[in-house]
Design a protein around this motif. Structure first.
Motif, mmCIF file in Angstrom:
data_model
loop_
_atom_site.group_PDB
_atom_site.id
_atom_site.type_symbol
_atom_site.label_atom_id
_atom_site.label_comp_id
_atom_site.label_asym_id
_atom_site.label_seq_id
_atom_site.Cartn_x
_atom_site.Cartn_y
_atom_site.Cartn_z
ATOM 1 N N TYR A 1 0.831 -1.210 0.000
ATOM 2 C CA TYR A 1 0.000 0.000 0.000
ATOM 3 C C TYR A 1 0.867 1.262 0.000
ATOM 4 O O TYR A 1 0.601 2.217 -0.735
ATOM 5 N N VAL A 2 1.915 1.261 0.827
ATOM 6 C CA VAL A 2 2.790 2.432 0.909
ATOM 7 C C VAL A 2 3.484 2.664 -0.430
ATOM 8 O O VAL A 2 3.594 3.803 -0.886
ATOM 9 N N ALA B 1 0.301 3.652 -3.049
ATOM 10 C CA ALA B 1 -0.525 4.824 -2.761
ATOM 11 C C ALA B 1 0.312 6.055 -2.406
ATOM 12 O O ALA B 1 0.004 7.152 -2.849
ATOM 13 N N ARG B 2 1.344 5.856 -1.624
ATOM 14 C CA ARG B 2 2.106 7.005 -1.152
ATOM 15 C C ARG B 2 3.375 7.246 -1.942
ATOM 16 O O ARG B 2 4.069 8.239 -1.712
ATOM 17 N N ARG B 3 3.734 6.331 -2.817
ATOM 18 C CA ARG B 3 4.936 6.444 -3.649
ATOM 19 C C ARG B 3 6.222 6.555 -2.824
ATOM 20 O O ARG B 3 7.178 7.190 -3.221
ATOM 21 N N ASP B 4 6.224 5.921 -1.669
ATOM 22 C CA ASP B 4 7.403 5.909 -0.810
ATOM 23 C C ASP B 4 8.011 4.505 -0.874
ATOM 24 O O ASP B 4 7.683 3.630 -0.075
ATOM 25 N N TRP C 1 10.242 3.044 2.338
ATOM 26 C CA TRP C 1 9.443 2.632 3.496
ATOM 27 C C TRP C 1 8.624 1.386 3.169
ATOM 28 O O TRP C 1 8.464 0.498 4.012
ATOM 29 N N GLY C 2 8.113 1.294 1.946
ATOM 30 C CA GLY C 2 7.365 0.112 1.536
ATOM 31 C C GLY C 2 8.221 -1.138 1.524
ATOM 32 O O GLY C 2 7.801 -2.202 1.994
#
Length: 49
Positions: free
Chosen positions: A18-19, A22-25, A28-29
Motif C-alpha cells: 500500500y505504501v 498509494a504514497r509512492r514511498d 518505506w514500503g
C-alpha cells in the motif's frame, strides 16, 4: 503463535505494498515488506533462535 505471526506478516506485507502504490514511498514500503518476511513463520522468523 504461528497463526499470530502469519497475521502480522501478512498485514506488514500488505501495508508495504500500500505504501509503495498509494504514497509512492518505495523505501518505506520495501522496509515493511522485508520486516513482514522476517516476522513470518515461513521465512526467517526473528522470534525463533
Amino acid at each position: 503463535m504461528a497463526t499470530l505471526l502469519w497475521i502480522i506478516a501478512v498485514v506488514l506485507v500488505i501495508a508495504g505494498i500500500y505504501v509503495i502504490l498509494a504514497r509512492r514511498d518505495i523505501l518505506w514500503g520495501i522496509v515493511l515488506i522485508v520486516i513482514g518476511f522476517l516476522v513470518g513463520p515461513g521465512g526467517v522468523s526473528i522470534f525463533n533462535p
